[in-house]
Design a protein around this motif. Sequence first.
Motif, mmCIF file in Angstrom:
data_model
loop_
_atom_site.group_PDB
_atom_site.id
_atom_site.type_symbol
_atom_site.label_atom_id
_atom_site.label_comp_id
_atom_site.label_asym_id
_atom_site.label_seq_id
_atom_site.Cartn_x
_atom_site.Cartn_y
_atom_site.Cartn_z
ATOM 1 N N MET A 14 0.834 -1.215 0.000
ATOM 2 C CA MET A 14 0.000 0.000 0.000
ATOM 3 C C MET A 14 0.864 1.260 0.000
ATOM 4 O O MET A 14 0.585 2.214 -0.733
ATOM 5 N N ILE A 15 1.910 1.274 0.791
ATOM 6 C CA ILE A 15 2.808 2.432 0.838
ATOM 7 C C ILE A 15 3.513 2.615 -0.504
ATOM 8 O O ILE A 15 3.607 3.731 -1.017
ATOM 9 N N ALA A 16 3.984 1.515 -1.087
ATOM 10 C CA ALA A 16 4.661 1.591 -2.380
ATOM 11 C C ALA A 16 3.729 2.127 -3.454
ATOM 12 O O ALA A 16 4.150 2.911 -4.318
ATOM 13 N N ASP A 17 2.477 1.722 -3.398
ATOM 14 C CA ASP A 17 1.505 2.224 -4.374
ATOM 15 C C ASP A 17 1.273 3.724 -4.193
ATOM 16 O O ASP A 17 1.098 4.450 -5.172
ATOM 17 N N LEU A 18 1.275 4.180 -2.958
ATOM 18 C CA LEU A 18 1.104 5.616 -2.694
ATOM 19 C C LEU A 18 2.302 6.418 -3.205
ATOM 20 O O LEU A 18 2.138 7.507 -3.742
ATOM 21 N N CYS A 19 3.500 5.854 -3.025
ATOM 22 C CA CYS A 19 4.715 6.542 -3.487
ATOM 23 C C CYS A 19 4.824 6.498 -5.007
ATOM 24 O O CYS A 19 5.362 7.416 -5.614
ATOM 25 N N GLY A 20 4.359 5.407 -5.597
ATOM 26 C CA GLY A 20 4.268 5.301 -7.045
ATOM 27 C C GLY A 20 5.528 4.959 -7.804
ATOM 28 O O GLY A 20 5.506 4.944 -9.033
ATOM 29 N N THR A 21 6.640 4.671 -7.139
ATOM 30 C CA THR A 21 7.837 4.308 -7.896
ATOM 31 C C THR A 21 7.710 2.867 -8.385
ATOM 32 O O THR A 21 7.327 1.978 -7.610
ATOM 33 N N PRO A 22 8.012 2.622 -9.652
ATOM 34 C CA PRO A 22 7.876 1.262 -10.188
ATOM 35 C C PRO A 22 8.704 0.227 -9.417
ATOM 36 O O PRO A 22 8.197 -0.844 -9.095
ATOM 37 N N MET A 23 9.954 0.563 -9.086
ATOM 38 C CA MET A 23 10.798 -0.393 -8.364
ATOM 39 C C MET A 23 10.182 -0.746 -7.018
ATOM 40 O O MET A 23 10.123 -1.917 -6.635
ATOM 41 N N VAL A 53 5.566 -9.119 -11.917
ATOM 42 C CA VAL A 53 6.160 -9.334 -13.241
ATOM 43 C C VAL A 53 5.620 -8.306 -14.234
ATOM 44 O O VAL A 53 6.388 -7.659 -14.964
ATOM 45 N N LYS A 54 4.301 -8.142 -14.246
ATOM 46 C CA LYS A 54 3.684 -7.189 -15.187
ATOM 47 C C LYS A 54 4.161 -5.766 -14.943
ATOM 48 O O LYS A 54 4.496 -5.042 -15.880
ATOM 49 N N LEU A 55 4.195 -5.354 -13.684
ATOM 50 C CA LEU A 55 4.656 -4.007 -13.354
ATOM 51 C C LEU A 55 6.113 -3.815 -13.774
ATOM 52 O O LEU A 55 6.477 -2.760 -14.312
ATOM 53 N N ALA A 56 6.937 -4.828 -13.539
ATOM 54 C CA ALA A 56 8.353 -4.736 -13.888
ATOM 55 C C ALA A 56 8.539 -4.636 -15.399
ATOM 56 O O ALA A 56 9.327 -3.816 -15.884
ATOM 57 N N ILE A 57 7.817 -5.455 -16.136
ATOM 58 C CA ILE A 57 7.929 -5.415 -17.601
ATOM 59 C C ILE A 57 7.500 -4.044 -18.121
ATOM 60 O O ILE A 57 8.194 -3.446 -18.956
ATOM 61 N N ASN A 58 6.381 -3.531 -17.610
ATOM 62 C CA ASN A 58 5.887 -2.224 -18.050
ATOM 63 C C ASN A 58 6.863 -1.096 -17.738
ATOM 64 O O ASN A 58 6.909 -0.097 -18.456
ATOM 65 N N ALA A 59 7.648 -1.255 -16.667
ATOM 66 C CA ALA A 59 8.602 -0.218 -16.269
ATOM 67 C C ALA A 59 9.992 -0.457 -16.857
ATOM 68 O O ALA A 59 10.905 0.328 -16.606
ATOM 69 N N GLY A 60 10.159 -1.540 -17.616
ATOM 70 C CA GLY A 60 11.471 -1.841 -18.185
ATOM 71 C C GLY A 60 12.477 -2.346 -17.163
ATOM 72 O O GLY A 60 13.681 -2.239 -17.362
ATOM 73 N N LEU A 61 11.990 -2.924 -16.075
ATOM 74 C CA LEU A 61 12.850 -3.459 -15.013
ATOM 75 C C LEU A 61 13.037 -4.960 -15.234
ATOM 76 O O LEU A 61 12.425 -5.788 -14.562
ATOM 77 N N ASP A 62 13.900 -5.295 -16.183
ATOM 78 C CA ASP A 62 14.051 -6.692 -16.589
ATOM 79 C C ASP A 62 14.546 -7.599 -15.466
ATOM 80 O O ASP A 62 14.058 -8.720 -15.306
ATOM 81 N N GLU A 63 15.523 -7.131 -14.706
ATOM 82 C CA GLU A 63 16.017 -7.964 -13.610
ATOM 83 C C GLU A 63 14.913 -8.217 -12.590
ATOM 84 O O GLU A 63 14.742 -9.334 -12.098
ATOM 85 N N GLU A 64 14.142 -7.185 -12.279
ATOM 86 C CA GLU A 64 13.058 -7.344 -11.304
ATOM 87 C C GLU A 64 11.962 -8.275 -11.827
ATOM 88 O O GLU A 64 11.361 -9.015 -11.052
ATOM 89 N N ALA A 65 11.727 -8.246 -13.141
ATOM 90 C CA ALA A 65 10.757 -9.182 -13.721
ATOM 91 C C ALA A 65 11.241 -10.607 -13.511
ATOM 92 O O ALA A 65 10.459 -11.501 -13.154
ATOM 93 N N GLY A 66 12.535 -10.824 -13.712
ATOM 94 C CA GLY A 66 13.100 -12.153 -13.485
ATOM 95 C C GLY A 66 12.999 -12.573 -12.032
ATOM 96 O O GLY A 66 12.658 -13.720 -11.727
ATOM 97 N N ARG A 67 13.292 -11.661 -11.126
ATOM 98 C CA ARG A 67 13.205 -11.969 -9.693
ATOM 99 C C ARG A 67 11.756 -12.304 -9.300
ATOM 100 O O ARG A 67 11.513 -13.201 -8.500
ATOM 101 N N ALA A 68 10.807 -11.587 -9.869
ATOM 102 C CA ALA A 68 9.398 -11.874 -9.579
ATOM 103 C C ALA A 68 8.995 -13.235 -10.156
ATOM 104 O O ALA A 68 8.200 -13.958 -9.536
ATOM 105 N N ARG A 69 9.537 -13.576 -11.311
ATOM 106 C CA ARG A 69 9.266 -14.916 -11.871
ATOM 107 C C ARG A 69 9.787 -15.994 -10.927
ATOM 108 O O ARG A 69 9.124 -17.011 -10.714
ATOM 109 N N LEU A 70 10.994 -15.766 -10.375
ATOM 110 C CA LEU A 70 11.529 -16.740 -9.415
ATOM 111 C C LEU A 70 10.605 -16.865 -8.208
ATOM 112 O O LEU A 70 10.370 -17.969 -7.726
ATOM 113 N N ALA A 71 10.088 -15.744 -7.731
ATOM 114 C CA ALA A 71 9.171 -15.788 -6.577
ATOM 115 C C ALA A 71 7.926 -16.604 -6.906
ATOM 116 O O ALA A 71 7.411 -17.334 -6.060
ATOM 117 N N SER A 72 7.448 -16.506 -8.138
ATOM 118 C CA SER A 72 6.226 -17.230 -8.509
ATOM 119 C C SER A 72 6.435 -18.741 -8.562
ATOM 120 O O SER A 72 5.478 -19.502 -8.423
#
Length: 189
Positions: A14-23, A53-72
């Motif tokens: 919730m806090i991250a959504d309020l701050c709005g930074t993709p990372m 994963v979707k948020l990371a891809i949309n923000a161009g955060l490829d490493e974070e997309a990979g990390r989220a895939r690992l979490a899934s």
Amino acid sequence: DIPAAVEGARAVVMIADLCGTPMGRVTARRALSRALAWGSEYTAALAAAQEAVKLAINAGLDEEAGRARLASMHALTEIGRLDDAATTGHEARDAFEQMGLDAMAARADINLGVVYQHLDRPERAVECLNRARAGLAGESGVLGHLENNLGESLLAMDDMVGAEVAFLDARQAFEAADSDLTAAIAEGN
């Protein structure tokens, strides 16, 4: 305290959504996914990881997309979607390799090794786990988990000598990481 971890992770989302930074939004959801998975809330864990994963891809955060895939992968494995977990792991591994992130590719290989253990394909698990070793120089705790999983896979292949060596290596790695409990588990194996 898993319930507190889930509650805290939800607050961070919730806090991250309020701050709005993709990372921040991505990493908060990844943390929530992990907490939910450890709390056996696998469907919710998968949803949080997929959103990350979707948020990371949309923000161009490829490493974070990979990390989220690992979490899934944890949730996918626990709900029995093993083929999806393997596909997801290979996608993450390939992406990490392309980015030159050897340690992250190694973590993907460890996760893949676990998935292949669940698929009763210990020879494929051994292949993934052996490939992961090179990317984990200096990471004793992670190397311990690799060796312990390698020992389990070798046991499934009736390679008792290889399994014993892997479990001893796991114990040694855990001891080097000051992880007494996991060292004892490796010794028990």
